[in-house]
Design an enzyme around this catalytic site. Structure first.
Site, PDB file in Angstrom:
ATOM      1  N   ASP A  70      24.619 -31.534  29.391  1.00 34.99           N
ATOM      2  CA  ASP A  70      24.827 -32.315  30.602  1.00 34.99           C
ATOM      3  C   ASP A  70      24.932 -31.430  31.836  1.00 34.99           C
ATOM      4  O   ASP A  70      25.365 -30.282  31.769  1.00 34.99           O
ATOM      5  CB  ASP A  70      26.132 -33.110  30.507  1.00 34.99           C
ATOM      6  CG  ASP A  70      26.009 -34.360  29.664  1.00 34.99           C
ATOM      7  OD1 ASP A  70      24.984 -34.527  28.978  1.00 34.99           O
ATOM      8  OD2 ASP A  70      26.958 -35.165  29.675  1.00 34.99           O
ATOM      9  N   HIS A 215      27.682 -28.400  28.052  1.00 35.53           N
ATOM     10  CA  HIS A 215      27.307 -28.315  29.460  1.00 35.53           C
ATOM     11  C   HIS A 215      26.709 -26.930  29.725  1.00 35.53           C
ATOM     12  O   HIS A 215      27.407 -25.924  29.568  1.00 35.53           O
ATOM     13  CB  HIS A 215      28.529 -28.507  30.362  1.00 35.53           C
ATOM     14  CG  HIS A 215      29.114 -29.883  30.318  1.00 35.53           C
ATOM     15  ND1 HIS A 215      29.928 -30.311  29.294  1.00 35.53           N
ATOM     16  CD2 HIS A 215      29.006 -30.922  31.177  1.00 35.53           C
ATOM     17  CE1 HIS A 215      30.302 -31.561  29.522  1.00 35.53           C
ATOM     18  NE2 HIS A 215      29.752 -31.956  30.654  1.00 35.53           N
TER      19      HIS A 215
END
Length: 259
Positions: A70, A215
């Site tokens: 993400d 992430h």
């Protein structure tokens, strides 16, 4: 690059999310109860005559797991793509628009060219359940348009920031041709730069049909990826993109997917 203040705000909001996602049906504070479809259910609901596999993988037989990232691209994403290429691992990237897609267009193109699934994490990481419908639409349409310009492919998947969604988000996602993808494994990389700890957290939670949330804006997370990949391969896992995980089923717009 995300400023420290912006990153800290996002991290604070993310800390409360994993406990809300412990079941296939779960409630989000101030929102509706969300019904999630598991990958195995999506596969079982495939239309008669659908191809038996997506590419070379049949997750009805293989022990599949999906690696997702993400909030990129970032200055760390090129190194991550090098790692994934070396390990021959496909991933699904849920990209932010503002300060990310617009700053690193060549990385978006590279993700698509190297066989990764490129999807949306909204334009500016707005919590979709807290903004009016027109702004929800803008948050979802803008990255779709940017990604399509760069790759020639319009995203069919999105991940709502903090995993927060409701009936209005479902409706707008359906209208825009987007399925919503949540997760079952989180390393909470926003709380630590310790790559060994990130690896440990992922390996403790990994299971068949899992969707791993990481992430690539955090360098410690990227450094943890080789160890995660090697350990899960040793356990017999096959890495796939989210569409491969659902195949021969297809992600249906407006539907939420989570193991």
């Amino acid at each position: 690059m995300i400023s420290t203040g912006k990153t800290n705000k996002r991290a604070a909001g993310l800390r409360a999310v994993p406990a809300l996602l412990a079941a296939g049906v779960f409630a989000l504070s101030g929102c509706t109860t969300v019904h999630a479809t598991a990958p195995a259910t999506a596969r079982a609901q495939a239309a008669p005559g659908a191809p038996a596999r997506f590419g070379t993988v049949d997750c009805r037989e293989a022990k599949c797991i999906a690696l997702t990232f993400d909030a990129g691209p970032s200055e760390n994403s090129a190194r991550l793509l090098d790692i994934l290429k070396e390990k021959e691992v496909p991933a699904t990237f849920f990209l932010l628009g503002k300060r990310h897609i617009e700053k690193y267009p060549d990385l978006v193109r590279r993700m698509a060219a190297e066989g990764h699934e490129v999807a949306s994490h909204t334009w500016d990481h707005q919590i979709l359940t807290r903004i009016p419908p027109q702004r929800i639409r803008e948050e979802l349409e803008r990255p779709n348009e940017a990604i399509e310009r760069l790759t020639g492919h319009r995203p069919t998947l999105m991940r709502p920031p903090q995993g927060r969604t409701d009936d209005t988000v479902h409706r707008i996602s359906r209208e825009l041709g987007l399925a919503e993808v949540l997760w079952s494994v989180t390393a909470k990389g926003y709380t630590t730069d310790d790559s060994a700890l990130i690896r440990k957290r992922v390996l403790e939670q990994a299971s068949r049909d899992g969707i791993i949330l990481l992430h690539d804006i955090y360098p410690g997370t990227v450094l943890a990826v080789p160890g995660i990949v090697d350990a899960l391969k040793q356990r017999g896992y096959v890495f796939v993109t989210v569409p491969q995980l659902l195949a021969p089923g297809k992600a249906e717009p407006g539907t939420v997917y989570r193991p």
